[in-house]
Design a protein around this motif. Structure first.
Motif, PDB file in Angstrom:
ATOM      1  N   LYS A   7      11.098 -80.252 -42.534  1.00  0.00           N
ATOM      2  CA  LYS A   7       9.383 -79.460 -42.048  1.00  0.00           C
ATOM      3  C   LYS A   7       9.198 -80.469 -40.351  1.00  0.00           C
ATOM      4  O   LYS A   7       9.208 -81.765 -40.455  1.00  0.00           O
ATOM      5  N   ARG A  61       6.397 -81.684 -37.452  1.00  0.00           N
ATOM      6  CA  ARG A  61       4.918 -81.377 -36.871  1.00  0.00           C
ATOM      7  C   ARG A  61       5.098 -81.848 -35.879  1.00  0.00           C
ATOM      8  O   ARG A  61       5.548 -82.882 -35.924  1.00  0.00           O
ATOM      9  N   SER A  77       2.540 -77.491 -37.768  1.00  0.00           N
ATOM     10  CA  SER A  77       4.002 -77.799 -38.821  1.00  0.00           C
ATOM     11  C   SER A  77       4.424 -76.490 -39.253  1.00  0.00           C
ATOM     12  O   SER A  77       3.470 -74.975 -38.977  1.00  0.00           O
TER      13      SER A  77
END
Length: 320
Positions: free
Chosen positions: A162, A164, A237
């Motif tokens: 993930k 960001r 994100s």
């Protein structure tokens, strides 16, 4: 720049007049600007050439902001401080082998502001000779992260993360109100088989449009009339999952990989596959180079690899 030029850079394919080219290549930017202004105020200069000249003024403004501040003596000293086993006059070798970006300024050679960082990123031998300092180790950390990622991908066959990000853009040079309106784009991830759950968390600046998540080239666009507020930022994100493929093993087991585009697919992606002057042109040189690198009996993947190998081992961006 005029508003109609904001998304049109095709004028850059128009050649500059010879006298301006000579002044620019010799690094006499002041003379080049004087010649441009003279031609802009000459009533017989065509609108096409005027558009090209106005664009060149912006280029010269950036060059005058000292993007190339180091002469050869200073560059040599910086090499010796940044790398081990530096040879005398190694800057001359870098110039001869076209491995460093430089220009003339009043007839003297000057190196790019980030020539050290660029050598570390593009030349493995310089990367291996780099003196890593804890307070200035970002390039080493990035390279180590890339190397570790490749190892993990090969070991496990895939990787998921993930991400960001915070991205921003602002001019490095002073811009006048007469150049309004001001348009800027920052890239955003698009949804596909690898990326999902893309989300914009915050923005700064006058947002004009956010492209759809399925757009071919997805961006967030900003536009303003104010020359005093030209800082644009987006924090976003997304999740990404990528699989590792040994393409040559795939090619051995799947003889139809990769497939050729059907006529319907060629029509669908016609715009993406077309020339886009001035930066994407299918010149005679490229066709001849393609014929030199590939043969008719090669598969598409073999042709792609030959082109990749040539670009990554023999092409220097300064050659283009």
């Amino acid at each position: 720049m005029k508003s109609f030029e904001l998304n049109d850079i095709s004028y850059l394919s128009v050649p500059l007049p010879d006298d301006i080219t000579r002044a620019k290549e010799n690094g006499d930017f002041t003379l080049a600007e004087e010649l441009i202004h003279q031609k802009l105020h000459f009533d017989k200069t065509s609108q096409t050439v005027k558009q090209r000249l106005e664009g060149e003024l912006a280029v010269l403004t950036a060059l005058k902001e000292d993007q190339f501040p180091y002469n050869q003596q200073k560059a040599q000293k910086m090499l010796e401080e940044a790398f081990i086993n530096v040879k005398p006059e190694e800057t001359k070798e870098l110039i001869r082998t076209n491995n460093v970006e430089w220009i003339y300024k009043k007839g003297q050679i000057y190196f790019h502001l980030r020539f050290i960082e660029n050598l570390v990123k593009t030349r493995r031998d310089y990367y291996q000779r780099y003196r890593y300092e804890e307070e200035n180790s970002i390039d080493n950390e990035r390279q180590t992260e890339l190397d570790d990622n490749i190892t993990e991908m090969k070991k496990h066959g895939h990787r998921k993360a993930k991400i960001r990000l915070k991205q921003s853009i602002t001019p490095k040079i002073a811009i006048s109100a007469q150049e309004a309106p001001f348009l800027a784009h920052l890239p955003l991830p698009r949804n596909n088989n690898h990326i999902k759950h893309s989300e914009i968390l915050s923005t700064k600046g006058a947002v004009l449009e956010v492209a759809d998540t399925n757009a071919c080239q997805r961006t967030i666009a900003y536009q303003t009339e104010s020359h005093e507020d030209l800082f644009f930022e987006v924090e976003h994100s997304y999740e990404i999952e990528a699989n590792y493929y040994d393409l040559f093993k795939v090619m051995e087991t799947q003889k139809d990989f990769p497939k050729k585009l059907s006529k319907e697919e060629q029509k669908k992606f016609q715009n993406e596959l077309a020339e886009k002057s001035p930066h994407i042109l299918f010149t005679d040189f490229l066709y001849k180079l393609l014929a030199e690198l590939t043969t008719k009996d090669m598969t598409l993947l073999e042709k792609a690899y030959k082109i990749y190998e040539f670009v990554t081992t023999q092409v220097n961006l300064n050659d283009l």
